[in-house]
Design a protein around this motif. Structure first.
Motif, PDB file in Angstrom:
ATOM      1  N   PHE A   1       8.555  68.464  -1.630  1.00  0.00           N
ATOM      2  CA  PHE A   1       9.425  68.387  -0.462  1.00  0.00           C
ATOM      3  C   PHE A   1      10.777  68.980  -0.830  1.00  0.00           C
ATOM      4  O   PHE A   1      11.472  68.456  -1.703  1.00  0.00           O
ATOM      5  CB  PHE A   1       9.599  66.938  -0.004  1.00  0.00           C
ATOM      6  N   SER A   2      11.127  70.062  -0.182  1.00  0.00           N
ATOM      7  CA  SER A   2      12.422  70.706  -0.382  1.00  0.00           C
ATOM      8  C   SER A   2      13.433  69.944   0.475  1.00  0.00           C
ATOM      9  O   SER A   2      13.742  70.331   1.597  1.00  0.00           O
ATOM     10  CB  SER A   2      12.348  72.173   0.033  1.00  0.00           C
ATOM     11  N   TRP A   3      13.868  68.841  -0.051  1.00  0.00           N
ATOM     12  CA  TRP A   3      14.738  67.927   0.677  1.00  0.00           C
ATOM     13  C   TRP A   3      15.914  67.631  -0.235  1.00  0.00           C
ATOM     14  O   TRP A   3      15.738  67.127  -1.332  1.00  0.00           O
ATOM     15  CB  TRP A   3      13.947  66.661   1.016  1.00  0.00           C
ATOM     16  N   HIS A   4      17.115  67.934   0.209  1.00  0.00           N
ATOM     17  CA  HIS A   4      18.277  67.937  -0.672  1.00  0.00           C
ATOM     18  C   HIS A   4      19.329  66.922  -0.245  1.00  0.00           C
ATOM     19  O   HIS A   4      19.840  67.006   0.872  1.00  0.00           O
ATOM     20  CB  HIS A   4      18.894  69.339  -0.710  1.00  0.00           C
TER      21      HIS A   4
ATOM     22  N   ARG B   1      13.760  57.580   3.447  1.00  0.00           N
ATOM     23  CA  ARG B   1      14.254  57.988   4.779  1.00  0.00           C
ATOM     24  C   ARG B   1      13.542  59.250   5.248  1.00  0.00           C
ATOM     25  O   ARG B   1      13.195  59.383   6.415  1.00  0.00           O
ATOM     26  CB  ARG B   1      15.767  58.194   4.760  1.00  0.00           C
ATOM     27  N   ARG B   2      13.298  60.201   4.348  1.00  0.00           N
ATOM     28  CA  ARG B   2      12.574  61.407   4.741  1.00  0.00           C
ATOM     29  C   ARG B   2      11.145  61.066   5.150  1.00  0.00           C
ATOM     30  O   ARG B   2      10.639  61.547   6.152  1.00  0.00           O
ATOM     31  CB  ARG B   2      12.575  62.436   3.592  1.00  0.00           C
TER      32      ARG B   2
ATOM     33  N   ASP C   1      17.038  66.267  -7.180  1.00  0.00           N
ATOM     34  CA  ASP C   1      16.917  67.166  -6.042  1.00  0.00           C
ATOM     35  C   ASP C   1      15.442  67.338  -5.716  1.00  0.00           C
ATOM     36  O   ASP C   1      14.633  67.584  -6.614  1.00  0.00           O
ATOM     37  CB  ASP C   1      17.541  68.519  -6.379  1.00  0.00           C
ATOM     38  N   CYS C   2      15.088  67.198  -4.461  1.00  0.00           N
ATOM     39  CA  CYS C   2      13.708  67.324  -3.992  1.00  0.00           C
ATOM     40  C   CYS C   2      12.849  66.178  -4.534  1.00  0.00           C
ATOM     41  O   CYS C   2      13.306  65.377  -5.337  1.00  0.00           O
ATOM     42  CB  CYS C   2      13.110  68.662  -4.393  1.00  0.00           C
ATOM     43  N   PHE C   3      11.626  66.099  -4.039  1.00  0.00           N
ATOM     44  CA  PHE C   3      10.683  65.091  -4.530  1.00  0.00           C
ATOM     45  C   PHE C   3       9.267  65.587  -4.291  1.00  0.00           C
ATOM     46  O   PHE C   3       9.045  66.593  -3.622  1.00  0.00           O
ATOM     47  CB  PHE C   3      10.939  63.721  -3.890  1.00  0.00           C
ATOM     48  N   TYR C   4       8.319  64.857  -4.863  1.00  0.00           N
ATOM     49  CA  TYR C   4       6.904  65.232  -4.826  1.00  0.00           C
ATOM     50  C   TYR C   4       6.066  64.060  -4.342  1.00  0.00           C
ATOM     51  O   TYR C   4       6.430  62.901  -4.516  1.00  0.00           O
ATOM     52  CB  TYR C   4       6.426  65.627  -6.225  1.00  0.00           C
TER      53      TYR C   4
ATOM     54  N   SER D   1       9.235  71.685   5.550  1.00  0.00           N
ATOM     55  CA  SER D   1       9.985  71.888   4.295  1.00  0.00           C
ATOM     56  C   SER D   1       9.222  71.386   3.082  1.00  0.00           C
ATOM     57  O   SER D   1       9.785  70.741   2.200  1.00  0.00           O
ATOM     58  CB  SER D   1      11.357  71.216   4.374  1.00  0.00           C
ATOM     59  N   SER D   2       7.916  71.666   3.059  1.00  0.00           N
ATOM     60  CA  SER D   2       7.105  71.262   1.910  1.00  0.00           C
ATOM     61  C   SER D   2       6.183  72.409   1.515  1.00  0.00           C
ATOM     62  O   SER D   2       5.959  73.337   2.279  1.00  0.00           O
ATOM     63  CB  SER D   2       6.288  70.005   2.223  1.00  0.00           C
TER      64      SER D   2
END
Length: 123
Positions: free
Chosen positions: A94-97, A117-118, A62-65, A80-81
């Motif tokens: 990155f709050s990307w779920h 993709r993000r 979940d999420c990434f940096y 969203s970061s």
């Protein structure tokens, strides 16, 4: 093939320098260097990191940096970061779920494609 170490080869097919970093709590962090970025970012390439949680693959990443200096081309922070610490240093979180995850079918390479993709959408 649920063990993260056995899935690393699939990631290294695209990013040779990818590595897993064991953490004291039993989780791992996947480091992927040299991810290309499109126009609209402050960098042409970036490293990305994401936590492979305890319980993986039943528990999805979940999420990434990315490096803390990663920003949009104009200098603004991405949507969203924020800045959080990982591996003892500040990084852009990155709050990307990811919504859908099948622990039988999905793995590290699929989550990395989600991250790409993000990053393909500089916003």
């Amino acid at each position: 093939m649920t063990d993260p170490a056995s899935q690393l080869a699939a990631v290294r097919e695209r990013y040779e320098g990818a590595s897993l970093i064991a953490q004291p709590d039993g989780s791992k962090v996947l480091e992927v260097p040299g991810v290309p970025l499109p126009h609209g970012w402050s960098l042409e390439r970036t490293s990305v990191w994401f936590v492979v949680p305890i319980g993986y693959p039943q528990v999805k990443p979940d999420c990434f940096y990315a490096p803390s200096e990663l920003a949009l081309a104009g200098g603004a922070p991405p949507a969203s970061s924020g800045i959080q610490h990982l591996l003892g240093r500040p990084m852009r979180w990155f709050s990307w779920h990811l919504q859908a995850w099948d622990p039988v079918r999905d793995g590290l390479a699929q989550f990395l494609r989600f991250v790409e993709r993000r990053l393909a959408d500089p916003r």
